[in-house]
Design a protein around this motif. Structure first.
Motif, PDB file in Angstrom:
ATOM      1  N   ARG A  85       0.735  -1.039  -0.009  1.00  0.00           N
ATOM      2  CA  ARG A  85       0.072  -0.114  -0.050  1.00  0.00           C
ATOM      3  C   ARG A  85       0.936   1.119   0.026  1.00  0.00           C
ATOM      4  NH1 ARG A  85      -5.381   0.219   2.134  1.00  0.00           N
ATOM      5  NH2 ARG A  85      -4.817   2.073   3.168  1.00  0.00           N
ATOM      6  N   LYS A  86       2.047   1.183   0.803  1.00  0.00           N
ATOM      7  CA  LYS A  86       2.921   2.445   0.899  1.00  0.00           C
ATOM      8  C   LYS A  86       3.522   2.615  -0.302  1.00  0.00           C
ATOM      9  CE  LYS A  86       6.398   4.588   3.342  1.00  0.00           C
ATOM     10  NZ  LYS A  86       7.092   5.101   2.343  1.00  0.00           N
ATOM     11  N   LYS A  89       1.056   4.196  -2.996  1.00  0.00           N
ATOM     12  CA  LYS A  89       0.879   5.636  -2.726  1.00  0.00           C
ATOM     13  C   LYS A  89       2.127   6.415  -3.037  1.00  0.00           C
ATOM     14  CE  LYS A  89      -2.487   5.005   1.205  1.00  0.00           C
ATOM     15  NZ  LYS A  89      -2.695   4.952   2.723  1.00  0.00           N
ATOM     16  N   ASN A  92       2.109   7.000  -6.672  1.00  0.00           N
ATOM     17  CA  ASN A  92       0.821   7.516  -7.318  1.00  0.00           C
ATOM     18  C   ASN A  92       0.270   6.539  -8.131  1.00  0.00           C
ATOM     19  OD1 ASN A  92      -1.016   9.674  -7.280  1.00  0.00           O
ATOM     20  ND2 ASN A  92      -0.203  10.552  -9.008  1.00  0.00           N
ATOM     21  N   GLY A 225      -4.917   5.700  -6.304  1.00  0.00           N
ATOM     22  CA  GLY A 225      -5.395   5.431  -4.845  1.00  0.00           C
ATOM     23  C   GLY A 225      -5.547   4.141  -4.863  1.00  0.00           C
TER      24      GLY A 225
END
Length: 239
Positions: A85-86, A89, A92, A225
């Motif tokens: 997940r990191k 993010k 992007n 996202g």
């Protein structure tokens, strides 16, 4: 839409068939190390990952680093989920992970959470989960069964966790069975001395899982996202 398939076993081939029938093109099939492939040359809109647990994290994060959104249904790798997940993010990129992409199962999840909220004050009932899958399934219990248990735990503060088979009074027992030619059956049971309440989802083939993954990929294209199948279902219901 140009799709990369990460994992080209039975599920990957079913996804390929459904995706092509929906007008999409499979531009890359990865059954080995993703780093052996040149991702920059394929004009990939989204990757669908149904690989194996020890390959999933590398597959997913390599795609993020190449600006490729990922839909992943691989289970058994979730110790690295927050790291993925990191990276998503930071790059992007876009990501949907689900323990089960079947649209019917995701409706079943909604029913399970609603029922758990209704049952949490009824102390005479005990709850348990049973899952049955084909003998080739590698992980136990299934990711779907774990999701069902986690939803119940969110609604019932008196339950502290879940256990495979043997569970304490404040834990949810999950019974995992492996049988020939069973795509996936999940049952949540609330039992008391007076009566029994059960909800069951029975998959009849891999088609439902594959269709849901392709629909999720269609939803994810062009986005950035982290999303869930609840987002995909909401979009479908609005349309």
């Amino acid at each position: 839409m140009n799709i990369a398939l990460l994992g080209y076993g039975r599920m990957g081939k079913t996804i390929e068939d459904i995706a092509e029938k929906r007008g999409h093109k499979i531009v890359l099939k990865v059954s080995d190390d993703i780093e052996n492939h040149d991702l920059s040359e394929s004009n990939i809109d989204v990757a669908i990952d149904f690989s194996i647990p020890n390959a999933a994290f590398k597959n997913i994060t390599t795609c993020f680093k190449n600006n490729i959104p990922v839909v992943s249904g691989t289970t058994g790798w979730l110790d690295d989920y927050e790291k993925a997940r990191k990276i998503c993010k930071d790059e992007n990129s876009a990501f949907i992970y689900a323990s089960n992409f079947s649209l019917g199962v995701n409706v079943f999840f909604e029913l399970n959470q609603k029922l758990a909220g209704m049952m949490q004050g009824l102390e005479d009932y005990s709850v348990e989960i049973e899952e049955i899958h084909h003998i080739q399934k590698l992980d136990s219990p299934s990711g779907t069964a774990i999701t069902l248990a986690q939803q119940i735990l969110q609604e019932n503060s008196k339950l502290k966790g879940w256990q495979l088979e043997d569970a304490d009074e404040d834990e949810i027992p999950i019974h995992a069975k492996r049988e020939e030619n069973v795509p996936g059956t999940h049952t949540v049971t609330y039992d008391s001395s007076i009566d029994k309440i059960e909800i069951t989802h029975t998959a009849k083939s891999r088609q439902g899982f594959a269709l849901g993954a392709v629909v999720a990929a269609e939803y994810l294209k062009g986005k950035s996202g982290i999303f869930t199948m609840k987002d995909v279902l909401s979009d479908l219901f609005q349309n």
